[in-house]
Write a protein that holds these residues in place. Structure first.
Motif, PDB file in Angstrom:
ATOM      1  N   SER A  18       0.918  -1.051   0.047  1.00 43.60           N
ATOM      2  CA  SER A  18      -0.099   0.159   0.018  1.00 43.60           C
ATOM      3  C   SER A  18       0.816   1.223   0.119  1.00 43.60           C
ATOM      4  O   SER A  18       1.818   1.340   0.813  1.00 43.60           O
ATOM      5  N   LEU A  19       0.609   2.251  -0.890  1.00 48.63           N
ATOM      6  CA  LEU A  19       1.217   3.528  -1.115  1.00 48.63           C
ATOM      7  C   LEU A  19       0.228   4.694  -0.783  1.00 48.63           C
ATOM      8  O   LEU A  19      -0.457   4.770  -1.775  1.00 48.63           O
ATOM      9  N   PRO A  20       0.302   5.384   0.250  1.00 51.65           N
ATOM     10  CA  PRO A  20      -0.653   6.461   0.310  1.00 51.65           C
ATOM     11  C   PRO A  20      -0.169   7.571  -0.421  1.00 51.65           C
ATOM     12  O   PRO A  20       1.039   7.894  -0.817  1.00 51.65           O
ATOM     13  N   ALA A  21      -1.201   8.528  -0.739  1.00 49.23           N
ATOM     14  CA  ALA A  21      -0.842   9.735  -1.635  1.00 49.23           C
ATOM     15  C   ALA A  21      -1.800  10.842  -0.970  1.00 49.23           C
ATOM     16  O   ALA A  21      -2.495  10.813  -0.465  1.00 49.23           O
ATOM     17  N   SER A  22      -1.135  12.164  -1.221  1.00 47.90           N
ATOM     18  CA  SER A  22      -1.947  13.129  -0.854  1.00 47.90           C
ATOM     19  C   SER A  22      -1.521  14.359  -1.883  1.00 47.90           C
ATOM     20  O   SER A  22      -0.861  14.374  -2.779  1.00 47.90           O
ATOM     21  N   CYS A  59       3.019  15.378 -10.325  1.00 47.10           N
ATOM     22  CA  CYS A  59       2.108  16.174 -11.024  1.00 47.10           C
ATOM     23  C   CYS A  59       2.370  17.740 -10.843  1.00 47.10           C
ATOM     24  O   CYS A  59       3.189  17.883 -10.200  1.00 47.10           O
ATOM     25  N   ASN A  60       1.870  18.157 -11.861  1.00 44.45           N
ATOM     26  CA  ASN A  60       1.970  19.761 -12.004  1.00 44.45           C
ATOM     27  C   ASN A  60       0.558  20.030 -12.607  1.00 44.45           C
ATOM     28  O   ASN A  60      -0.089  19.002 -13.469  1.00 44.45           O
ATOM     29  N   ASP A  61       0.028  21.061 -12.744  1.00 45.17           N
ATOM     30  CA  ASP A  61      -1.209  21.708 -13.283  1.00 45.17           C
ATOM     31  C   ASP A  61      -1.060  21.590 -14.971  1.00 45.17           C
ATOM     32  O   ASP A  61      -1.926  21.175 -15.348  1.00 45.17           O
ATOM     33  N   ASN A 120       9.459   4.149 -11.644  1.00 43.62           N
ATOM     34  CA  ASN A 120       8.652   4.573 -10.323  1.00 43.62           C
ATOM     35  C   ASN A 120       7.382   5.190 -10.705  1.00 43.62           C
ATOM     36  O   ASN A 120       7.360   6.175 -11.367  1.00 43.62           O
ATOM     37  N   VAL A 121       6.143   4.736 -10.399  1.00 43.22           N
ATOM     38  CA  VAL A 121       5.029   5.147 -10.401  1.00 43.22           C
ATOM     39  C   VAL A 121       4.904   6.400  -9.321  1.00 43.22           C
ATOM     40  O   VAL A 121       5.031   5.855  -8.194  1.00 43.22           O
ATOM     41  N   GLN A 122       4.724   7.562  -9.877  1.00 44.38           N
ATOM     42  CA  GLN A 122       4.744   8.679  -8.786  1.00 44.38           C
ATOM     43  C   GLN A 122       3.486   9.428  -8.685  1.00 44.38           C
ATOM     44  O   GLN A 122       3.305  10.235  -7.771  1.00 44.38           O
ATOM     45  N   SER A 123       2.360   9.051  -9.809  1.00 43.01           N
ATOM     46  CA  SER A 123       1.145   9.818  -9.648  1.00 43.01           C
ATOM     47  C   SER A 123       0.191   9.215 -10.214  1.00 43.01           C
ATOM     48  O   SER A 123       0.340   8.283 -11.105  1.00 43.01           O
ATOM     49  N   VAL A 124      -1.060   9.513  -9.905  1.00 43.74           N
ATOM     50  CA  VAL A 124      -2.133   9.162 -10.663  1.00 43.74           C
ATOM     51  C   VAL A 124      -3.305  10.137 -11.017  1.00 43.74           C
ATOM     52  O   VAL A 124      -3.063  11.389 -10.519  1.00 43.74           O
ATOM     53  N   ASN A 134      -8.057  14.866 -22.432  1.00 47.61           N
ATOM     54  CA  ASN A 134      -7.754  15.813 -21.286  1.00 47.61           C
ATOM     55  C   ASN A 134      -7.421  15.498 -19.836  1.00 47.61           C
ATOM     56  O   ASN A 134      -8.317  14.498 -19.397  1.00 47.61           O
ATOM     57  N   ARG A 135      -6.492  15.627 -19.339  1.00 48.07           N
ATOM     58  CA  ARG A 135      -6.115  15.361 -17.731  1.00 48.07           C
ATOM     59  C   ARG A 135      -6.913  16.445 -16.797  1.00 48.07           C
ATOM     60  O   ARG A 135      -6.732  17.443 -16.742  1.00 48.07           O
ATOM     61  N   TRP A 136      -7.805  15.958 -16.144  1.00 46.29           N
ATOM     62  CA  TRP A 136      -8.460  16.883 -15.289  1.00 46.29           C
ATOM     63  C   TRP A 136      -7.862  16.955 -13.668  1.00 46.29           C
ATOM     64  O   TRP A 136      -7.947  18.077 -13.200  1.00 46.29           O
ATOM     65  N   ILE A 137      -7.485  15.955 -13.032  1.00 47.17           N
ATOM     66  CA  ILE A 137      -7.074  15.813 -11.964  1.00 47.17           C
ATOM     67  C   ILE A 137      -5.769  15.163 -11.910  1.00 47.17           C
ATOM     68  O   ILE A 137      -5.558  13.845 -12.531  1.00 47.17           O
ATOM     69  N   CYS A 138      -4.747  15.328 -11.144  1.00 43.41           N
ATOM     70  CA  CYS A 138      -3.533  14.568 -10.789  1.00 43.41           C
ATOM     71  C   CYS A 138      -3.147  14.533  -9.386  1.00 43.41           C
ATOM     72  O   CYS A 138      -3.458  15.523  -8.671  1.00 43.41           O
ATOM     73  N   VAL A 139      -2.724  13.445  -8.893  1.00 39.69           N
ATOM     74  CA  VAL A 139      -2.319  13.499  -7.392  1.00 39.69           C
ATOM     75  C   VAL A 139      -0.978  12.699  -7.524  1.00 39.69           C
ATOM     76  O   VAL A 139      -0.903  11.478  -7.916  1.00 39.69           O
ATOM     77  N   ASP A 140       0.038  13.195  -6.523  1.00 42.27           N
ATOM     78  CA  ASP A 140       1.206  12.350  -6.230  1.00 42.27           C
ATOM     79  C   ASP A 140       0.985  11.447  -5.162  1.00 42.27           C
ATOM     80  O   ASP A 140       0.222  11.473  -4.400  1.00 42.27           O
TER      81      ASP A 140
END
Length: 167
Positions: A18-22, A59-61, A120-124, A134-140
Motif C-alpha cells: 500500500s502506498l498512500p498519496a496526498s 504532478c503539476n497543473d 517509479n509510479v509517482q502519480s495517479v 484531457n487530464r482533469w485531476i492529478c495526485v502524487d
C-alpha cells in the motif's frame, strides 16, 4: 466557493503493498472548466467515463508526466452513482447527501500486469479519454512504487481511491 479538491489513495501491487498519496491538483484544464461552469455559465461537460491513469512523473497543473508502456492502459470508471460512492458513506449508490464531501471508487480498479519494468509510479491521474484526451485531476503518491519487472499488477481496491472537495 471551492478552494481545492483533494485526493487520497493507495496503490495495491502484487502482495497488497500500500502506498498512500496526498495533495491532489485540478489541472489547468480542470480549473478552467470549473471556472467557466461556476462563474461564466458554460456547460462543465464532464465525461461519461473517467480513465484512471498513472505516471512515472510527479504532478503539476500543466504537464502530465510519462505514462508507462509495456502492458499499461488507462482504466475506465463510469461517472455514475454506482461507480463512485455518495458523500454519505463508502459504497453507497444513491445521490450524495452526506457532509464529508468525500467520494471513493465502489469497485476494484485493476491495471493490466506490466510486461516489462515501468519505473517509479509517482502519480495517479483522471483523464476524459482512454488515450490522449484531457487530464482533469492529478495526485502524487506519497512514496513512489517501483514497477521493476514484468508481471506487476497495480490496483485500487474498492474505497481506496478517495476524492474530497474542501471549502
Amino acid at each position: 466557493m471551492i478552494k481545492r479538491i483533494l485526493c487520497t489513495l493507495a496503490i495495491m501491487a502484487c502482495a497488497a503493498i500500500s502506498l498512500p498519496a496526498s495533495a491532489a491538483l485540478l489541472t489547468d484544464y480542470g480549473e478552467n472548466k470549473l471556472v467557466d461552469a461556476l462563474f461564466r455559465g458554460q456547460a462543465l461537460g464532464t465525461p461519461a467515463t473517467w480513465y484512471v491513469g498513472v505516471s512515472t512523473g510527479t504532478c503539476n497543473d500543466a504537464t502530465p508526466g510519462t505514462e508507462p508502456a509495456d502492458g499499461y492502459a488507462r482504466q475506465p470508471v463510469s461517472a455514475s452513482l454506482s461507480a463512485w460512492a455518495g458523500t454519505q458513506s463508502a459504497g453507497s449508490t444513491t445521490a450524495s447527501s452526506g457532509t464529508g464531501a468525500t467520494t471513493s471508487n465502489n469497485a476494484v480498479i485493476q491495471f493490466p500486469a506490466s510486461t516489462a519494468a515501468w519505473g517509479n509510479v509517482q502519480s495517479v491521474q483522471l483523464w476524459d479519454a482512454v488515450t490522449a484526451g484531457n487530464r482533469w485531476i492529478c495526485v502524487d503518491v506519497a512514496a513512489p512504487f517501483n514497477v521493476d519487472r514484468a508481471g506487476v499488477e497495480l490496483k485500487f481496491n474498492a474505497g481506496q481511491l478517495q476524492f474530497y472537495v474542501d471549502n
